[in-house]
Design a protein around this motif. Structure first.
Motif, short mmCIF file in Angstrom:
data_model
loop_
_atom_site.label_atom_id
_atom_site.label_comp_id
_atom_site.label_asym_id
_atom_site.label_seq_id
_atom_site.Cartn_x
_atom_site.Cartn_y
_atom_site.Cartn_z
N LEU A 1 -6.07 5.63 -5.59
CA LEU A 1 -4.91 4.83 -5.20
C LEU A 1 -5.34 3.52 -4.54
CD1 LEU A 1 -2.55 7.67 -3.93
CD2 LEU A 1 -2.36 6.37 -6.04
N ARG A 2 -6.43 3.59 -3.79
CA ARG A 2 -6.95 2.38 -3.13
C ARG A 2 -7.36 1.36 -4.20
NH1 ARG A 2 -9.01 4.17 1.54
NH2 ARG A 2 -10.35 5.60 0.40
N MET B 1 -3.83 -4.45 -7.93
CA MET B 1 -2.48 -5.02 -7.90
C MET B 1 -2.41 -6.27 -7.02
SD MET B 1 0.92 -2.94 -6.62
CE MET B 1 1.18 -3.34 -4.89
N CYS C 1 10.92 4.62 -2.26
CA CYS C 1 10.13 3.65 -3.04
C CYS C 1 10.96 2.45 -3.47
CB CYS C 1 9.50 4.33 -4.26
SG CYS C 1 8.13 5.40 -3.78
N CYS D 1 2.06 1.94 -3.54
CA CYS D 1 1.00 2.53 -4.38
C CYS D 1 0.82 4.01 -4.06
CB CYS D 1 -0.33 1.84 -4.13
SG CYS D 1 -0.54 0.38 -5.08
N ASN D 2 0.86 4.32 -2.77
CA ASN D 2 0.63 5.70 -2.34
C ASN D 2 1.84 6.59 -2.67
OD1 ASN D 2 1.35 7.50 0.30
ND2 ASN D 2 -0.81 7.69 -0.26
N ALA E 1 0.85 -1.21 0.00
CA ALA E 1 0.00 0.00 0.00
C ALA E 1 0.88 1.25 0.00
CB ALA E 1 -0.92 -0.01 1.22
N ARG F 1 -6.18 1.16 -7.25
CA ARG F 1 -4.96 0.66 -7.88
C ARG F 1 -4.34 -0.46 -7.04
NH1 ARG F 1 -0.43 5.00 -9.85
NH2 ARG F 1 -2.15 5.71 -11.15
N PHE F 2 -4.41 -0.29 -5.73
CA PHE F 2 -3.86 -1.28 -4.80
C PHE F 2 -4.64 -2.59 -4.88
CE2 PHE F 2 -3.80 -2.93 -0.30
CZ PHE F 2 -2.48 -3.35 -0.29
#
Ligand code: ACO
Length: 311
Positions: free
Chosen positions: A223-224, A230, A154, A133-134, A130, A226-227
């Motif tokens: 973003l949530r 993934m 990252c 992603c953020n 998470a 996208r997570f």
């Protein structure tokens, strides 16, 4: 002159260029950055606690060395981030004070206990997943020092996620008890990991302005999503289930649909009522107090050096 300075600031943002410490910036832009960067730093520092508690209990020498390296990385992230926030004119002491007095927040996720070795895997896989992603979009944050710090953070987070995945993979392919332990850790950490992205967009007071300033590049819900997208294939590869009966591929949207999250839980944890808030703060304050002699010695050493240099 202020309108000229504002126009220059606006032009830099419009051109997707960086704002640097010496540039003029609106007072609220500075304040928002100090808030976000310092809270991010505090999260890294408090985040060392749940995993740090497993260093002495890691199941092998190899696992132990990896975990020590990982926890040290988190300390490093905290330090880069405090340095980035200091370029905005707030001292490290002030930020630390705000954390210890409860004025500044840190991520909700670190108020959950790491009960088993599988939790160390789930933290790496879900929590650091998470975080990636953020934080990948934060590498393009309009404020230079924050964006640049994020690049290294990252890269290290990617290694952390990989090590978490590998712990869960070993457990998932181990004995039935080990597999059950891995599933239990994922069951407990998945919901709180989704909550890390913050409240839903309609309930996120800071998002709109932060996105206009190009501090945040995507909204909390984007973003949530996208997570979730993934993690589904990664969970399948692990042979573990994500604890959400509503999780389903939505062909029309091209994304996974997911069930409602427990926003009352997030509010309660942010308000200080999560399972470990008291323990985390007590530990932090004790560590700070125990370190008083180190700070005094370092200051005395620095004073002596400055006076020696001057003569
Ligand atoms: N835990 C604790 N507080 C939270 C959380 C959370 N999961 N989500 C939101 N909040 C707080 C916000 O800080 C804000 O409070 P504040 O105004 O007092 O600062 C409030 O809830 C409302 O939320 P938003 O308006 O959505 O706030 P914001 O635009 O700052 O978005 C977010 C929140 C997404 C966490 C953002 O600050 C961010 O991207 N921060 C950098 C990343 C980060 O801090 N990660 C920490 C965990 S990852 C790790 O350390 C491994």
């Amino acid at each position: 002159p202020d309108t000229e300075a504002q126009a220059h600031f606006d032009a830099l943002l419009a051109a997707d260029e960086r704002i640097e410490p010496r540039d003029w910036m609106p007072a609220k832009y500075r304040k928002t950055l100090v808030r976000q960067i310092s809270q991010h730093a505090h999260s890294e520092i408090i985040g060392m606690q749940p995993e740090g508690a497993w260093i002495s209990r890691a199941p092998s020498l190899k696992r132990k060395s990896i975990l020590i390296a990982k926890v040290q990385d988190e300390a490093g992230h905290g330090l880069y981030l405090y340095s980035a926030a200091e370029t905005l004119g707030t001292t490290r002491e002030e930020m630390n004070e705000q954390l210890m007095s409860g004025k500044a927040k840190y991520s909700s996720i670190f108020n959950y206990p790491a009960l088993t070795w599988a939790d160390v895997g789930a933290i790496g896989w879900l929590v650091d997943g998470a975080a990636i992603c953020n934080q990948v979009p934060l590498c393009r944050c309009s404020y230079g020092p924050y964006g640049r710090a994020m690049v290294r953070v990252c890269k290290e987070e990617s290694f952390h996620q990989r090590q978490g995945w590998e712990i869960l993979h070993a457990l998932s392919n181990g004995t039935p008890e080990q597999k059950a332990m891995a599933q239990d850790a994922v069951n407990r950490y998945y919901g709180p990991a989704l909550q890390m992205f913050g409240p839903p967009d309609a309930d996120s007071p800071n998002s709109q302005q932060s996105m206009a300033w190009k501090i945040k590049r995507f909204s909390n819900d984007e973003l949530r999503q996208r997570f979730v997208d993934m993690m589904v294939p990664q969970a399948e590869a692990l042979g573990l289930t994500l604890p959400d009966p509503d999780l389903a591929w939505n062909e029309a949207r091209g994304h996974y649909d997911y069930g409602d999250l427990d926003w009352d839980e997030l509010k309660a944890v942010i308000a200080g009522n999560g399972p470990c808030n008291t323990q985390r703060m007590a530990h932090k304050i004790k560590a700070h107090e125990d370190g008083a002699w180190v700070r005094e010695a370092a200051a005395a050493y620095a004073r002596r050096h400055t006076s020696t240099d001057a003569t």
